[in-house]
Scaffold this motif. Structure first.
Motif, PDB file in Angstrom:
ATOM      1  N   THR A  36     105.767 -12.163  39.699  1.00  7.99           N
ATOM      2  CA  THR A  36     106.859 -12.736  38.928  1.00  7.99           C
ATOM      3  C   THR A  36     107.815 -11.620  38.485  1.00  7.99           C
ATOM      4  OG1 THR A  36     105.690 -12.469  36.842  1.00  7.99           O
ATOM      5  CG2 THR A  36     105.346 -14.550  38.046  1.00  7.99           C
ATOM      6  N   GLY A  55     108.717 -11.254  35.550  1.00  8.34           N
ATOM      7  CA  GLY A  55     108.139 -10.791  34.296  1.00  8.34           C
ATOM      8  C   GLY A  55     107.083  -9.728  34.493  1.00  8.34           C
ATOM      9  N   ARG A  74     112.865  -6.174  25.223  1.00  6.35           N
ATOM     10  CA  ARG A  74     113.034  -7.158  26.303  1.00  6.35           C
ATOM     11  C   ARG A  74     111.681  -7.666  26.800  1.00  6.35           C
ATOM     12  NH1 ARG A  74     116.638  -3.039  28.294  1.00  6.35           N
ATOM     13  NH2 ARG A  74     118.793  -3.500  27.666  1.00  6.35           N
ATOM     14  N   LEU A  75     110.717  -6.773  26.890  1.00  7.36           N
ATOM     15  CA  LEU A  75     109.390  -7.192  27.343  1.00  7.36           C
ATOM     16  C   LEU A  75     108.736  -8.150  26.354  1.00  7.36           C
ATOM     17  CD1 LEU A  75     107.587  -4.122  28.946  1.00  7.36           C
ATOM     18  CD2 LEU A  75     108.791  -6.008  30.057  1.00  7.36           C
ATOM     19  N   ASP A  99     110.174 -10.318  24.595  1.00 12.66           N
ATOM     20  CA  ASP A  99     110.762 -11.633  24.851  1.00 12.66           C
ATOM     21  C   ASP A  99     110.173 -12.285  26.100  1.00 12.66           C
ATOM     22  OD1 ASP A  99     112.421 -11.590  22.633  1.00 12.66           O
ATOM     23  OD2 ASP A  99     114.125 -10.732  23.708  1.00 12.66           O
ATOM     24  N   VAL A 100     109.707 -11.470  27.038  1.00 11.28           N
ATOM     25  CA  VAL A 100     109.028 -12.006  28.225  1.00 11.28           C
ATOM     26  C   VAL A 100     107.623 -12.476  27.861  1.00 11.28           C
ATOM     27  CG1 VAL A 100     108.051 -11.364  30.476  1.00 11.28           C
ATOM     28  CG2 VAL A 100     110.372 -10.641  29.864  1.00 11.28           C
ATOM     29  N   GLN A 120     105.714 -16.308  31.466  1.00 13.78           N
ATOM     30  CA  GLN A 120     106.646 -15.706  32.417  1.00 13.78           C
ATOM     31  C   GLN A 120     106.043 -14.513  33.159  1.00 13.78           C
ATOM     32  OE1 GLN A 120     110.833 -15.148  31.038  1.00 13.78           O
ATOM     33  NE2 GLN A 120     110.035 -15.779  29.034  1.00 13.78           N
ATOM     34  N   VAL A 121     104.819 -14.152  32.818  1.00 11.20           N
ATOM     35  CA  VAL A 121     104.200 -12.968  33.411  1.00 11.20           C
ATOM     36  C   VAL A 121     103.249 -13.354  34.531  1.00 11.20           C
ATOM     37  CG1 VAL A 121     102.808 -10.905  32.938  1.00 11.20           C
ATOM     38  CG2 VAL A 121     104.436 -11.740  31.220  1.00 11.20           C
TER      39      VAL A 121
END
Length: 288
Positions: free
Chosen positions: A150, A152, A168-169, A171-172, A239-240
C-alpha cells in the motif's frame, strides 16, 4: 538469566523513560523487554513503524493484560532500546531466532502470542516453525501473506526523519486524527533519530519495498496447517495493511475468527484500546 545495563547508545535508566524495561542477554544481544504480571505468559510482538518500541506499541495493552497474565514485550532486534550490533543481517529468520532466544533465556516453553503488523508475520513464523511453543495466536493488522504494498506501508518503511514526515505518518496510522497529535509526532520523531536508529531502519526496508512484503510472507501451506485457535483483528479503515490480508488469513487458518473494528486505522490497540483489550482477554481466557 543474565541482566545487564542498558545497551550502549540507548537511554539510561536514570532518564526514567517508560520505554526502557529490563535488559537481558539473548544470544549475546542486550535486549530491552518489559515483563509484567503473573500467570500464563503472553508474548507481545510490536510493529515496524519508525522509532517504534514495545512500550510505544503496547503501552495501553500491557497494564490491562498484566492483571491476569505474565506479559513479555521485547524490543525486537534492531528496534527500540535493544542493542544494534554491527554486521547483523536483519531478516525474518534473524528476528525469529531473537524471539526464540528470548523465550529460551526466560525459560518459557509455551506462550500465547500477539503480533501487530510486522510483528504478526513474526508471530506466524513462530507458530508455524515451533507450533508446540504457541498455544493461542492473535494477529492484528498483520503482515504475513502476499499483497500489493500500500502507499501507506511504502511511506512507513520509506520514512525519512523530520517532524513533518512523522506527522504525516501518524495521519496514515490513525483513523481518528485526534490520536495523531503534534506532541506525539515530536516524541516519535525524537525516537526515530536517536543515534544509529534511522541508519538501521533504512537498511531494513530499502526500495523496492514490495520485496519486503514478499520476504515477510509465510508459505500459505504452512499457515493452513496451523492447529492453533487464532484471533485475527483489523481496522476497517487501515491504510497500512489492507483488510484483504486478514481476510486471507481467515480463509487459510482452520481455527480462526476475524474481528473488524469500524472507524479504525492501523492502531486498533490504541484507537479502540478498551474494546481491544476486552476482546483479547476474552479470547485468551476462552470466554469468547
Amino acid at each position: 538469566m543474565t541482566q545487564q545495563p542498558a545497551p550502549t547508545g540507548s537511554a539510561t535508566r536514570t532518564e526514567a523513560s517508560p520505554e526502557i524495561g529490563r535488559t537481558i542477554d539473548v544470544n549475546g544481544i542486550a535486549t530491552n523487554y518489559h515483563d509484567h504480571g503473573s500467570g500464563d505468559p503472553v508474548l507481545l510482538i510490536h510493529g515496524s513503524g519508525p522509532g517504534v518500541s514495545a512500550w510505544a506499541n503496547w503501552r495501553l495493552t500491557i497494564p490491562e493484560l498484566a492483571k491476569q497474565h505474565r506479559i513479555i514485550a521485547p524490543d525486537i532486534l534492531g528496534f527500540g532500546y535493544t542493542q544494534r550490533p554491527d554486521g547483523v543481517r536483519y531478516d525474518a529468520d534473524t528476528w525469529l531466532a531473537h524471539l526464540v532466544g528470548l523465550l529460551d533465556t526466560l525459560g518459557i516453553d509455551r506462550v500465547a502470542v500477539i503480533g501487530n503488523s510486522f510483528g504478526g508475520s513474526l508471530a506466524l513464523r513462530l507458530a508455524t516453525r515451533y507450533p508446540d511453543r504457541v498455544n493461542r495466536l492473535i494477529l492484528m493488522g498483520s503482515v504475513g501473506v502476499l499483497f500489493p504494498i500500500t502507499p501507506g506501508l511504502d511511506a512507513v518503511w520509506g520514512y525519512e526523519p523530520s517532524v513533518q514526515n512523522m506527522r504525516r505518518l501518524l495521519d496514515v496510522f490513525a483513523y481518528d486524527r485526534g490520536f495523531a497529535t503534534d506532541e506525539l509526532a515530536e516524541l516519535r520523531y525524537r525516537a526515530s533519530t536517536r543515534p544509529g536508529v534511522h541508519e538501521v531502519y533504512a537498511a531494513m526496508f530499502p526500495a523496492p519495498r514490495q520485496d519486503k512484503v514478499t520476504a515477510m510472507a509465510v508459505p500459505e501451506q504452512d499457515i493452513a496447517a496451523l492447529p492453533h485457535e487464532t484471533l485475527i483483528v483489523h481496522g476497517r479503515d487501515d491504510q497500512v495493511i489492507p483488510l484483504a490480508a486478514s481476510c486471507r488469513l481467515l480463509d487459510l487458518i482452520p481455527n480462526s475468527r476475524l474481528h473488524v473494528f469500524a472507524r479504525c486505522g492501523h492502531w486498533v490497540q490504541i484507537e479502540h484500546a478498551d474494546r481491544f483489550n476486552a476482546l483479547v482477554e476474552g479470547f485468551l481466557t476462552g470466554v469468547i
